[in-house]
Design an enzyme around this catalytic site. Sequence first.
Site, short mmCIF file in Angstrom:
data_model
loop_
_atom_site.label_atom_id
_atom_site.label_comp_id
_atom_site.label_asym_id
_atom_site.label_seq_id
_atom_site.Cartn_x
_atom_site.Cartn_y
_atom_site.Cartn_z
N SER A 171 0.99 -1.24 0.07
CA SER A 171 -0.02 0.18 -0.10
C SER A 171 0.91 1.27 -0.02
O SER A 171 2.22 1.30 -0.89
CB SER A 171 -1.07 -0.13 1.09
OG SER A 171 -1.86 1.03 1.24
N HIS A 178 -2.89 -1.56 -3.12
CA HIS A 178 -4.19 -0.45 -2.89
C HIS A 178 -3.71 0.80 -3.80
O HIS A 178 -2.51 1.08 -3.93
CB HIS A 178 -4.03 0.15 -1.45
CG HIS A 178 -4.37 -1.02 -0.56
ND1 HIS A 178 -3.99 -0.81 0.67
CD2 HIS A 178 -5.07 -2.14 -0.64
CE1 HIS A 178 -4.66 -1.97 1.52
NE2 HIS A 178 -5.07 -2.58 0.69
N ASP A 205 -4.15 -4.13 6.52
CA ASP A 205 -4.49 -5.15 5.56
C ASP A 205 -3.59 -5.94 4.98
O ASP A 205 -2.30 -5.54 4.95
CB ASP A 205 -5.18 -4.37 4.06
CG ASP A 205 -5.66 -5.24 3.15
OD1 ASP A 205 -6.20 -6.64 3.57
OD2 ASP A 205 -5.91 -4.94 2.08
#
Lengths: 185, 278
Positions: free
Chosen positions: A11, A38, A131
């Site tokens: 991310s 992401h 995540d």
Amino acid sequence: MSYKAVIIGGSAGSFQVITKILANIPAGFDIPIFLCLHRLKHVRTGFEEALSIKSTLPIIEPYDKQHIRPGKIYLAPANYHMYMELGNTFALSTEPPVNHSRPSIDLSFFSAAYTYKNKLVGIILSGANKDGALGLKQVKLAGGTAIVQDPNECQVKTMPTAAMAATDVDYIFTTDQIISFLKKI
Amino acid sequence: MLSKEEISLFINVVKKVSTYDFSDYSERSFARRIDKILSDNKMEMSALITKVKSNPEFLERVVKDITVNTTELFRDPATWQALRFRVLNKFENQSVINIWHAGCSTGQEVYSMLILLNEMGLFEKANVFATDLNSDVLSIAKKGEYKYRFNIDYLDNFDKVINENPFNYEDQVSVAYSKYFQIDQTRDLLKMNDFLVNKPLFRKQDLINDGNIFYTKFDLILCRNVLIYFNHELQTRIFEMFHQNLFAKGYLVLGAHESMLGPVASKYVRKGLFYVKK
Ligand SMILES: C[S@@+](CC[C@H](N)C(=O)[O-])C[C@H]1O[C@@H](n2cnc3c(N)ncnc32)[C@H](O)[C@@H]1O
């Protein structure tokens, strides 16, 4: 070679890391690499192109039910969850975001762990949320190898730190160590 | 993780007590949905089966939870831009345009289409039909009333599709949102204007059992992010059914990351994101 697939989640702060890894994958690398990253809201398209510039292998945003081929790099498409299924196919879904993320790294890692079991390498890179922590745990539980990017090297260390808290990772690697690990498998 | 046997037992029970047939849904994704339902309801499979047998309302809720109902206004702007400049413009000289949204969920896509048609001056000519398996989502669709905060991101998509021309950056307009919907921030509501809400015909329909329930063929069928939850055989059947219900040269629109595989694909010509009936 004993591994059948590599899955990488990243991310915030992971783009440069991914680019560097992809630029150093040896030609002839013969298992698939799955990327679940992401994206910033406004970078929904063009991401694949940006990653492709330096990559040694082709990068593909798969279609639903597309076959998984060795030696290709697959990027989870924007706005879909990406699952790797038994029988070597992808499944995409538009289920709601999980922890504000779609693609969700956890969901991709869960399915890869289920499908590839101990033949999987899971890697969590820099990121500003949690995540991937449960996903990496699942990789480990299924007998796979769990790696995180060294938090000291990460632009944002929340994601690898959360993964380390969730599971006993096998390796804490810098980007260069990740690359040499991948070169050897 | 649930076993294959448990899943097929569940599917058979549902088939027996209702018209729903999940036999040809994608196996793994179906199993994941059931897993989620069990853990959300803190239930075992045996309890789920018992309750589904005895309680029809509960069954409806479970069906809604099995199916994925997410949708957005102008999801995948590039698709809508292509619809605008490459597809709908081809129908400009027709006196009637028939459009079917199959698996429309809560209807955001239907309203996206109506807005686009209106901007193109095709609103009056269009007959817009929209169907879904699930009556709860349809009742939301019929109201055209949504959570504003949930849809806030999609205003960008509105601008991309309605106010910009990707083929000519100088061609910019500024259509106000209020022409099509009213935003009430305090009540967190986005409400479609009446002239949009009154236009489409929403009907309950099961793609697997019912086929085309309207007495017409279509120039355009949109079935986006519905067939990804079906297995390949069922997808093929639906592609055949759509083929029979499209006019010659009619267009089928799938989701941004869906494609048609196997022999049925030879009945269509692929044009970018679209499949055109041969
Ligand atoms: C993810 S939504 C797609 C909404 C919209 N087309 C979009 O792409 O934004 C999928 C919808 O398909 C519907 N569906 C699932 N199975 C169906 C069936 N057998 N017949 C008709 N609709 C079905 C579900 O109820 C759900 O509302």
